[in-house]
Motif scaffolding. Structure first.
Motif, short mmCIF file in Angstrom:
data_model
loop_
_atom_site.label_atom_id
_atom_site.label_comp_id
_atom_site.label_asym_id
_atom_site.label_seq_id
_atom_site.Cartn_x
_atom_site.Cartn_y
_atom_site.Cartn_z
N LEU A 23 0.98 -17.93 -19.74
CA LEU A 23 2.39 -18.05 -19.39
C LEU A 23 3.14 -18.77 -20.52
CD1 LEU A 23 2.17 -19.05 -15.61
CD2 LEU A 23 2.55 -16.78 -16.59
N PRO A 24 4.46 -18.52 -20.64
CA PRO A 24 5.28 -17.66 -19.78
C PRO A 24 5.13 -16.19 -20.13
CG PRO A 24 6.64 -18.62 -21.48
CD PRO A 24 5.28 -19.24 -21.64
N ILE A 25 5.56 -15.33 -19.24
CA ILE A 25 5.43 -13.89 -19.41
C ILE A 25 6.28 -13.39 -20.57
CG2 ILE A 25 5.92 -11.68 -18.25
CD1 ILE A 25 5.08 -13.07 -15.62
N SER A 26 7.36 -14.13 -20.89
CA SER A 26 8.22 -13.72 -22.00
C SER A 26 7.51 -13.77 -23.35
CB SER A 26 9.48 -14.59 -22.06
OG SER A 26 9.14 -15.96 -22.16
N ARG A 27 6.33 -14.39 -23.41
CA ARG A 27 5.53 -14.30 -24.63
C ARG A 27 5.06 -12.87 -24.87
NH1 ARG A 27 0.91 -19.06 -24.46
NH2 ARG A 27 2.26 -20.91 -24.32
N THR A 28 4.91 -12.11 -23.78
CA THR A 28 4.30 -10.78 -23.86
C THR A 28 5.28 -9.66 -23.60
OG1 THR A 28 2.26 -11.79 -23.01
CG2 THR A 28 2.38 -9.39 -22.96
N LEU A 29 6.20 -9.85 -22.67
CA LEU A 29 7.14 -8.80 -22.28
C LEU A 29 8.57 -9.29 -22.39
CD1 LEU A 29 5.29 -7.59 -19.05
CD2 LEU A 29 5.25 -6.48 -21.30
N SER A 30 9.51 -8.36 -22.47
CA SER A 30 10.93 -8.68 -22.50
C SER A 30 11.47 -8.61 -21.08
CB SER A 30 11.69 -7.69 -23.39
OG SER A 30 11.24 -7.77 -24.73
N ILE A 31 12.20 -9.64 -20.70
CA ILE A 31 12.75 -9.69 -19.34
C ILE A 31 14.27 -9.70 -19.44
CG2 ILE A 31 12.87 -10.98 -17.19
CD1 ILE A 31 10.06 -11.77 -19.46
N GLU A 48 7.66 -6.91 -6.40
CA GLU A 48 7.71 -5.57 -6.95
C GLU A 48 8.44 -5.61 -8.28
OE1 GLU A 48 8.58 -1.69 -4.64
OE2 GLU A 48 10.49 -2.22 -5.63
N VAL A 49 7.87 -4.94 -9.29
CA VAL A 49 8.46 -4.92 -10.63
C VAL A 49 8.57 -3.48 -11.12
CG1 VAL A 49 7.48 -7.17 -11.17
CG2 VAL A 49 6.26 -5.09 -11.87
N ALA A 50 9.43 -3.29 -12.11
CA ALA A 50 9.52 -2.02 -12.83
C ALA A 50 9.24 -2.32 -14.30
CB ALA A 50 10.89 -1.39 -12.65
N LEU A 51 8.41 -1.50 -14.90
CA LEU A 51 8.00 -1.72 -16.29
C LEU A 51 8.27 -0.45 -17.09
CD1 LEU A 51 6.64 -3.87 -18.11
CD2 LEU A 51 4.45 -2.77 -17.60
N SER A 52 9.02 -0.60 -18.16
CA SER A 52 9.30 0.50 -19.08
C SER A 52 8.97 0.04 -20.48
CB SER A 52 10.77 0.94 -18.98
OG SER A 52 11.05 1.96 -19.92
N GLY A 53 7.82 0.45 -21.00
CA GLY A 53 7.36 -0.06 -22.28
C GLY A 53 7.10 -1.54 -22.16
N GLU A 54 7.81 -2.35 -22.95
CA GLU A 54 7.67 -3.80 -22.89
C GLU A 54 8.80 -4.45 -22.12
OE1 GLU A 54 7.18 -5.33 -26.80
OE2 GLU A 54 5.18 -4.49 -27.07
N ASP A 97 0.81 -1.22 0.00
CA ASP A 97 0.00 0.00 0.00
C ASP A 97 0.84 1.27 0.00
OD1 ASP A 97 -2.35 -1.49 0.07
OD2 ASP A 97 -2.32 -1.62 2.26
N ALA A 98 2.16 1.14 -0.03
CA ALA A 98 3.02 2.32 0.03
C ALA A 98 3.05 3.03 -1.32
CB ALA A 98 4.43 1.91 0.44
N PRO A 99 3.32 4.32 -1.34
CA PRO A 99 3.46 5.04 -2.61
C PRO A 99 4.55 4.41 -3.46
CG PRO A 99 3.38 6.57 -0.77
CD PRO A 99 3.51 5.21 -0.17
N ARG A 100 4.39 4.52 -4.79
CA ARG A 100 5.35 3.91 -5.70
C ARG A 100 5.61 4.82 -6.89
NH1 ARG A 100 1.37 -0.86 -5.91
NH2 ARG A 100 1.07 0.15 -3.89
N PRO A 101 6.82 4.81 -7.41
CA PRO A 101 7.12 5.63 -8.59
C PRO A 101 6.33 5.13 -9.80
CG PRO A 101 9.13 4.85 -7.52
CD PRO A 101 8.00 4.11 -6.91
N GLU A 102 6.17 5.98 -10.78
CA GLU A 102 5.50 5.59 -12.02
C GLU A 102 6.27 4.45 -12.67
OE1 GLU A 102 3.98 7.54 -16.25
OE2 GLU A 102 4.85 8.81 -14.68
N GLY A 103 5.54 3.49 -13.17
CA GLY A 103 6.18 2.33 -13.81
C GLY A 103 6.55 1.24 -12.84
N THR A 104 6.32 1.46 -11.54
CA THR A 104 6.57 0.44 -10.52
C THR A 104 5.24 -0.19 -10.12
OG1 THR A 104 8.53 1.54 -9.66
CG2 THR A 104 7.43 -0.01 -8.20
N ASP A 133 -0.40 -3.69 -11.94
CA ASP A 133 -0.26 -2.56 -11.02
C ASP A 133 0.74 -1.53 -11.55
OD1 ASP A 133 -0.98 -1.40 -8.40
OD2 ASP A 133 1.13 -1.77 -7.90
N ALA A 134 1.70 -1.99 -12.36
CA ALA A 134 2.70 -1.09 -12.95
C ALA A 134 2.20 -0.44 -14.23
CB ALA A 134 3.99 -1.85 -13.21
N GLY A 135 0.96 -0.73 -14.61
CA GLY A 135 0.40 -0.16 -15.83
C GLY A 135 0.56 -1.05 -17.05
N GLY A 136 0.96 -2.31 -16.84
CA GLY A 136 1.16 -3.22 -17.95
C GLY A 136 -0.07 -4.05 -18.25
#
Length: 733
Positions: free
Chosen positions: A725-733, A610-616, A584-591, A716-719
């Motif tokens: 699954l797996p997530i790599s089908r959709t995003l780059s890790i 907790e994740v950080a998302l920048s584009g894909e 519930d704590a504040p988080r930066p944009e993209g987090t 939650d990060a806006g993605g």
């Protein structure tokens, strides 16, 4: 399960049966087999039951009955005995077992290491073994010292009489004690008096694993041993043609090319010679149960199953009626009425692929066969079944089949299978009298696995105007593990628990619940994979709960807490994990931060990520886990199990996927099946929250909650919402 077993007052021979291992409802007799007989005949060693000896110097040797896969059961079971025995912990040595009814787990009544039941199953029996042995040693010392037993104190392998100042070591009275009657009643310590259980110390298997003296399956060797490398079809029931056999036989060091189930094994004097000769053989499939199978066919067959295959209902089980409890069939009319009366219905479809086990120690097993006996040695999770299989394949009488266990370099359910044991035995039949160690090259190991099945799930929620969840219904389509292994009939009309277990969480008390399974006969070899049904169903359930929260504009954590309705053990771990990750704590944009829970009847676990998302581009920044597995025998090992399970879950969530093309899996090596590297794993924080004075299961607890916690954090990060699954089908890790 943990009830005090009845300890019978038997002769010394019968003592093995009474003290060896027992559950509340049965007592096992102990055959004098193999090393048990050898140990008993040692000149200065006294035997106490099937597993324990004490020599004249007071050295305690314990044969640990379960497999050691790195999870620490060898350490945990030794601590149980030592706690009650009051021996010198430094003077206790542990040995790995062999297949023997003496070593059956009282919980399953079978000698196996699976389903995280070793600690729970052996807990009372191992403590009773230690306590009864201590009582007999004390009685023998009292007779020697001419004192009352109640006046003696046992500590660190010494029995002391304070009034006279005299004492005796275990070794001085062990032989006399082993011939005494077994105590009729064996009281156990209260938890408050534990000194070894729950303490922190260096594991006994650490030094041999560091200095290389620990023997894993791939380490087995003896003078004149041969090595076999298999060439296998993509299915054990495929038919095939072989080319290049004469070339292979003519290669240096090759002794034989032996037909085995699903292919051949090239046997040579060295591994690389066997491997190079095996590579000279071309196997062409002529028919196969999975002929023509590819990714698109798998997906379409799973989707078609929802309309073409009659579903099987999965019941819930009544609590407190034994394990697994009496089945309670869901009220289908009530569920249907709830959907008919709902203000709105939320629906979602989820998908998970086939997964390989990818154990770092590849499949291997050694066997030697002659006219009168069979010897097998290797990294096995199910030695009892391996022994029975050996008797069937060899024609050797069961009592003349010897199966010994090595350390297991990762199992995760794969080495519960016995297919590779059978191939080792068949290879040994081709060169009678010589030990043959079969080693599957990584390409064979990956491509001929018994995979975690692929599934598609369709989840529905009946929602009231106030956001209340009136009913949850989920249907899953996929293969039945039990059916593939020829045990589907024992399920009757019920869905396979390996497919449908926890498909809808019964811990979520408020809504009506309904789970069903469409059994698809895909033909792909499938087996148990770490956390079994939870490995897919936690992703389905815990992703859907977050989707419900977003649909009804509720906080995902608060929705879970309301649905749990004060569950005494899940609520604390869920709350703690949320605090640890700062949900519930504040988080930066993209987090983004997400949470999910997984549980069994004796383990309760919540994971926050907790994740950080920048584009894909996705990166993981923190992972927190709170776990209640009850009493912890070795907290350090528990934390290691939880952390390791999280990493295992990360692999499945991010990259885990076995592709099929032209009727065969395409995975060949880790280049096709990526594992996490150190740089991929963020800091992991673990909070241990024991909520019971009885031990629970921990080996599989943290793995299944990783994927939904990740998927929830991405949203939650806006993605995007990850439903496949797996997530790599959709995003780059």
């Amino acid at each position: 399960m943990t009830a005090m077993p009845a300890i019978l007052n038997l002769s010394r021979r019968g003592f093995a049966g009474a003290l060896g291992l027992a559950a509340a409802s049965f007592v096992l007799g102990i055959p004098r087999e193999g090393r048990a007989a050898e140990a008993e005949d040692a000149p200065d060693a006294a035997r106490f039951g099937a597993m324990l000896t004490i020599d004249g110097a007071g050295l305690v040797r314990l044969i640990v009955p379960s497999s050691e896969l790195g999870q620490g059961t060898q350490e945990a079971l030794a601590r149980m005995v030592a706690e009650e025995l009051e021996c010198d912990w430094a003077a206790l040595e542990v040995e790995l077992p062999w297949a023997d009814p003496a070593f059956a787990n009282p919980f399953s009544r079978k000698q196996m290491t699976a389903n995280s039941t070793s600690v729970m199953g052996y807990y009372t029996a191992m403590r009773t073994l230690g306590a009864a042995t201590r009582m007999m040693l004390t009685r023998a010392a009292a007779q020697r010292l001419g004192a009352d037993e109640g006046e003696l104190v046992v500590s660190a392998g010494t029995i002391s009489h304070s009034a006279s100042g005299r004492s005796l070591g275990f070794g001085e009275v062990a032989r006399a004690a082993s011939s005494l009657p077994v105590p009729a009643e064996v009281p156990l310590k209260p938890v408050s008096e534990f000194r070894i259980i729950g303490s922190a110390s260096v594991r006994k298997d650490l030094l041999p694993k560091v200095n290389g003296s620990a023997e894993f399956g791939i380490d087995v060797r003896e003078e004149g041993m041969l090595v076999g490398v298999p060439v296998l079809a993509p299915h054990p029931h495929a038919t095939f043609d072989l080319a290049g056999l004469d070339d292979a036989r003519a290669r240096p060091g090759v002794r034989a090319v032996v037909p085995v189930t699903g292919g051949v094994v090239v046997v040579a004097d060295r591994f690389w010679r066997a491997k190079s000769a095996a590579e000279a053989i071309t196997l062409t499939v002529t028919s196969s149960p999975i002929a023509g199978l590819d990714d698109d066919t798998i997906r379409s067959r799973l989707r078609e199953a929802f309309t073409t295959i009659e579903p099987r209902v999965f019941p819930e089980f009544e609590k407190g009626s034994g394990f697994p409890g009496r089945p309670i069939m869901p009220d289908k009319p009530a569920v249907e009425a709830a959907f008919a009366q709902a203000d709105r219905v939320l629906e979602a479809e989820y998908e998970v692929p086939f997964l390989a086990h990818a154990t770092l120690e590849p499949i291997c097993c050694a066997a030697r066969m002659d006219a009168t006996s069979l010897f097998v040695r290797g990294p096995l999770q199910d030695p009892e079944s391996a022994r029975a299989l050996g008797a069937r394949l060899s024609g050797v009488p069961f009592e003349d089949v010897r199966v010994e266990l090595t350390y297991v370099g990762g199992g995760f359910g794969r080495k519960w299978g016995t297919d590779f044991v059978g191939i080792a035995i068949e290879a040994a039949k081709g060169v009678p009298g010589q030990l043959v160690k079969t080693i599957w090259p990584r390409e064979q190991d990956m491509a001929f696995d018994q995979y975690r099945p692929a599934f598609i799930a369709r989840s529905r929620a009946a929602l009231a105007k106030d956001g209340r969840v009136a009913a949850l219904k989920s249907a899953v389509a996929g293969q039945s593990i039990m059916a593939y292994h020829g045990r589907g009939d024992i399920l009757g009309d019920m869905a396979d628990p390996m497919s449908a277990g926890k498909l809808v969480y019964d811990a979520y008390a408020e809504p009506l619940r309904y789970a069903e399974s469409h059994r698809v006969d895909m033909g792909v070899p499938v087996g148990f994979w770490r956390s079994v049904s939870l490995s897919q169903n936690t992703f389905f359930m815990e992703s859907f709960i977050d989707e419900i929260a977003l649909e009804t504009r509720q906080d995902p954590l608060q929705l879970r807490l309301r649905l749990l309705d004060g569950h005494p053990r899940i609520t604390p771990v869920l709350t703690r994990a949320a605090e640890m990750i700062g949900l519930d704590a504040p988080r930066p944009e993209g987090t983004g931060r997400g949470i999910a829970l997984a549980y069994t009847e004796a383990n309760f676990c919540a994971v926050g990520i907790e994740v950080a998302l920048s584009g894909e581009n996705l990166s993981l920044t923190r992972i927190a886990c709170a776990c209640d597995c009850g009493l912890m025998i070795d907290p350090v090992s528990v934390e290691g199990q939880i952390s390791g399970g999280i990493v295992f879950g990360l692999q499945a969530a991010l990259w885990g996927e076995v592709h099929f093309a032209d009727g065969a899996p395409t995975a060949q090596n880790f280049s096709d099946y990526r594992l996490p590297m150190m740089m991929d794993v963020p800091p992991i924080e673990v909070a241990l929250m024991p909520g019971s004075d009885q031990p629970g299961n921990v080996g599989e607890a943290s793995t299944p909650a990783v994927a939904p916690a990740l998927a929830n954090a991405i949203v939650d990060a806006g993605g995007p919402r990850i439903r496949a699954l797996p997530i790599s089908r959709t995003l780059s890790i």
